[in-house]
Design a protein around this motif. Structure first.
Motif, PDB file in Angstrom:
ATOM      1  N   THR A   1       0.835  -1.198   0.000  1.00  0.00           N
ATOM      2  CA  THR A   1       0.000   0.000   0.000  1.00  0.00           C
ATOM      3  C   THR A   1       0.876   1.257   0.000  1.00  0.00           C
ATOM      4  N   TYR A   2       0.238   2.393  -0.179  1.00  0.00           N
ATOM      5  CA  TYR A   2       0.970   3.652  -0.392  1.00  0.00           C
ATOM      6  C   TYR A   2       1.907   3.992   0.751  1.00  0.00           C
ATOM      7  N   ASP A   3       1.512   3.693   1.996  1.00  0.00           N
ATOM      8  CA  ASP A   3       2.346   4.047   3.147  1.00  0.00           C
ATOM      9  C   ASP A   3       3.621   3.222   3.208  1.00  0.00           C
ATOM     10  N   LEU A   4       3.647   2.092   2.494  1.00  0.00           N
ATOM     11  CA  LEU A   4       4.827   1.236   2.443  1.00  0.00           C
ATOM     12  C   LEU A   4       5.624   1.449   1.162  1.00  0.00           C
ATOM     13  N   GLY A   5       5.255   2.476   0.407  1.00  0.00           N
ATOM     14  CA  GLY A   5       5.978   2.805  -0.806  1.00  0.00           C
ATOM     15  C   GLY A   5       5.447   2.163  -2.066  1.00  0.00           C
ATOM     16  N   GLY A   6       4.279   1.510  -1.987  1.00  0.00           N
ATOM     17  CA  GLY A   6       3.702   0.851  -3.151  1.00  0.00           C
ATOM     18  C   GLY A   6       2.442   1.545  -3.635  1.00  0.00           C
ATOM     19  N   SER A   7       1.733   0.871  -4.541  1.00  0.00           N
ATOM     20  CA  SER A   7       0.514   1.444  -5.105  1.00  0.00           C
ATOM     21  C   SER A   7      -0.670   0.476  -5.042  1.00  0.00           C
ATOM     22  N   ALA A   8      -0.515  -0.637  -4.340  1.00  0.00           N
ATOM     23  CA  ALA A   8      -1.609  -1.615  -4.226  1.00  0.00           C
ATOM     24  C   ALA A   8      -2.702  -1.081  -3.309  1.00  0.00           C
ATOM     25  N   GLY A   9      -3.907  -1.552  -3.532  1.00  0.00           N
ATOM     26  CA  GLY A   9      -5.024  -1.184  -2.680  1.00  0.00           C
ATOM     27  C   GLY A   9      -5.153  -2.129  -1.494  1.00  0.00           C
ATOM     28  N   THR A  10      -6.064  -1.782  -0.600  1.00  0.00           N
ATOM     29  CA  THR A  10      -6.310  -2.594   0.598  1.00  0.00           C
ATOM     30  C   THR A  10      -6.598  -4.043   0.232  1.00  0.00           C
ATOM     31  N   GLN A  11      -7.559  -4.232  -0.680  1.00  0.00           N
ATOM     32  CA  GLN A  11      -7.988  -5.587  -1.003  1.00  0.00           C
ATOM     33  C   GLN A  11      -6.943  -6.329  -1.838  1.00  0.00           C
ATOM     34  N   GLU A  12      -6.192  -5.602  -2.671  1.00  0.00           N
ATOM     35  CA  GLU A  12      -5.148  -6.253  -3.466  1.00  0.00           C
ATOM     36  C   GLU A  12      -4.048  -6.814  -2.566  1.00  0.00           C
ATOM     37  N   MET A  13      -3.703  -6.065  -1.535  1.00  0.00           N
ATOM     38  CA  MET A  13      -2.695  -6.578  -0.611  1.00  0.00           C
ATOM     39  C   MET A  13      -3.218  -7.811   0.113  1.00  0.00           C
ATOM     40  N   ALA A  14      -4.480  -7.762   0.535  1.00  0.00           N
ATOM     41  CA  ALA A  14      -5.077  -8.935   1.181  1.00  0.00           C
ATOM     42  C   ALA A  14      -5.129 -10.116   0.228  1.00  0.00           C
ATOM     43  N   ASP A  15      -5.473  -9.867  -1.047  1.00  0.00           N
ATOM     44  CA  ASP A  15      -5.497 -10.933  -2.051  1.00  0.00           C
ATOM     45  C   ASP A  15      -4.139 -11.613  -2.156  1.00  0.00           C
ATOM     46  N   ALA A  16      -3.074 -10.808  -2.147  1.00  0.00           N
ATOM     47  CA  ALA A  16      -1.725 -11.358  -2.270  1.00  0.00           C
ATOM     48  C   ALA A  16      -1.395 -12.252  -1.079  1.00  0.00           C
ATOM     49  N   ILE A  17      -1.791 -11.833   0.114  1.00  0.00           N
ATOM     50  CA  ILE A  17      -1.530 -12.647   1.312  1.00  0.00           C
ATOM     51  C   ILE A  17      -2.328 -13.944   1.250  1.00  0.00           C
ATOM     52  N   VAL A  18      -3.587 -13.858   0.842  1.00  0.00           N
ATOM     53  CA  VAL A  18      -4.419 -15.054   0.703  1.00  0.00           C
ATOM     54  C   VAL A  18      -3.805 -16.006  -0.315  1.00  0.00           C
ATOM     55  N   SER A  19      -3.301 -15.463  -1.420  1.00  0.00           N
ATOM     56  CA  SER A  19      -2.676 -16.288  -2.456  1.00  0.00           C
ATOM     57  C   SER A  19      -1.479 -17.059  -1.912  1.00  0.00           C
ATOM     58  N   ARG A  20      -0.665 -16.402  -1.072  1.00  0.00           N
ATOM     59  CA  ARG A  20       0.476 -17.096  -0.477  1.00  0.00           C
ATOM     60  C   ARG A  20       0.003 -18.168   0.492  1.00  0.00           C
ATOM     61  N   LEU A  21      -1.054 -17.911   1.219  1.00  0.00           N
ATOM     62  CA  LEU A  21      -1.584 -18.897   2.163  1.00  0.00           C
ATOM     63  C   LEU A  21      -2.089 -20.141   1.425  1.00  0.00           C
ATOM     64  N   VAL A  22      -2.793 -19.916   0.327  1.00  0.00           N
ATOM     65  CA  VAL A  22      -3.356 -21.031  -0.431  1.00  0.00           C
ATOM     66  C   VAL A  22      -2.251 -21.905  -1.011  1.00  0.00           C
ATOM     67  N   SER A  23      -1.125 -21.302  -1.360  1.00  0.00           N
ATOM     68  CA  SER A  23      -0.031 -22.056  -1.980  1.00  0.00           C
ATOM     69  C   SER A  23       0.896 -22.730  -0.983  1.00  0.00           C
ATOM     70  N   MET A  24       0.689 -22.485   0.309  1.00  0.00           N
ATOM     71  CA  MET A  24       1.568 -23.087   1.339  1.00  0.00           C
ATOM     72  C   MET A  24       1.283 -24.593   1.481  1.00  0.00           C
TER      73      MET A  24
END
Length: 335
Positions: free
Chosen positions: A312-335
């Protein structure tokens, strides 16, 4: 084991970060069932009160809640819903961990400290009144019971988690009765934990030292107001409020929530960082005994931060709230 959790979306950006955290926690492997209730401005519009009895009843029944931030008017209007929840449920220990995370910009490295903030008394008790028309008076309440149990909670945490040191923050040099009682109780309790170093700092000096050498501190225990102020300072040491989770613990209930506010100007923009709320959910999973699920979420967060693509923007990126959550969910599913 299935856990029923009270879910309080909050207002402002609260519903967005709660939605993100909910999806991540549901992908963690823990069996969670949500009982959704409303508090704050949303509840005020619907029910005519900011803290309906259904909210307290739900938390008392389920004994655990995940809560989004709730707006508190500044200077006028209704009192803090957060303070009311803590006092009604006697959630006396506000636990706030701060650590460096990979790829999160910070001026410091090696920070890994935990604040134990007394959560029910001090100036936050809200005992204040006008004295005539031109003065206002607020009463600071410090009790032996409140001081002893927050000190004991800090030392118990240190013992269970291999922490080496507990430091009390105070202003007992000036407020000799109130902060003096807090400090005396701290050292009385410290005698029960001889393997853990116990020391203290005057609060202004502690603020100075946290900015100069935060890596030297381990567990801090503080009265309510000081704990609130230094929590924001410590969040600043590790990258901001967007990665600062929290827990409110009592004998019979626990409410987990991010430290940051509701940021109403960003509401509905899919912009704010959901990590503080997700990490509060990680603390909740650990509280529920779901340590493997908690560690999976933690590792998924680390992967997303290290990759740096969905920030997200505060961390120097441009992803949205839900996009960041999607990425975390994606990593969880692949574990």
């Amino acid at each position: 084991m299935r856990h029923t959790v009270t879910l309080i979306p909050g207002d402002g950006t609260g519903p967005e970060v709660i939605a993100a955290a909910r999806r991540v926690l549901e992908a963690s492997g823990a069996e969670l069932e949500w009982e959704v209730v409303e508090a704050g401005e949303t509840a005020l519009k619907k029910y005519g009160e900011v803290l309906p009895s259904e909210v307290l009843d739900s938390i008392r029944r389920n004994k655990v809640a995940l809560k989004g931030p709730i707006t508190t008017p500044v200077g006028t209007g209704f009192r803090s819903v957060n303070v009311a929840l803590r006092q009604e449920l006697d959630l006396y220990a506000n636990v706030r961990p701060f650590r460096n995370w990979p790829n999160v910009p910070s001026r410091y490295q090696g920070v890994d400290l935990v604040i134990f903030r007394e959560n029910t008394e001090d100036l936050y008790a809200g005992i204040e009144h006008m004295v005539g028309e031109d003065a206002a008076e607020s009463i600071k309440i410090i009790t032996r019971k409140g001081s002893q149990r927050i000190a004991r909670a800090a030392f118990e945490y240190a013992r269970k988690n291999g922490r080496r040191r507990v430091t009390a923050g105070h202003k007992a040099n000036i407020m000799k009765l109130t902060d003096g009682l807090f400090l005396r109780c701290f050292y009385e309790v410290a005698q029960e934990y001889p393997e853990i170093e116990a020391d203290d700092r005057i609060i202004d000096n502690l603020a100075l030292q946290l900015v100069q050498k935060p890596e030297q501190y381990d567990v801090l225990v503080l009265p309510n107001l000081y704990g609130d102020i230094l929590s924001d300072l410590c969040a600043g040491l590790v990258g901001g409020l967007g990665i600062a989770p929290g827990a409110n613990l009592g004998e019979t209930a626990a409410v987990f929530e991010p430290i940051h506010g509701s940021a109403p100007k960003y509401a509905g923009q899919n912009k704010v960082n959901p990590l503080a709320t997700i990490l509060s959910g990680v603390m909740m999973l650990e509280y529920l005994g779901e340590r493997e699920a908690a560690e999976r979420v933690r590792q998924a967060i680390i992967q997303v931060l290290q990759e740096g693509q969905y920030l997200t923007y505060d961390l120097g990126g441009s992803a949205g709230t839900q996009e960041m959550a999607d990425a975390i969910v994606s990593r969880l599913v692949s574990m």
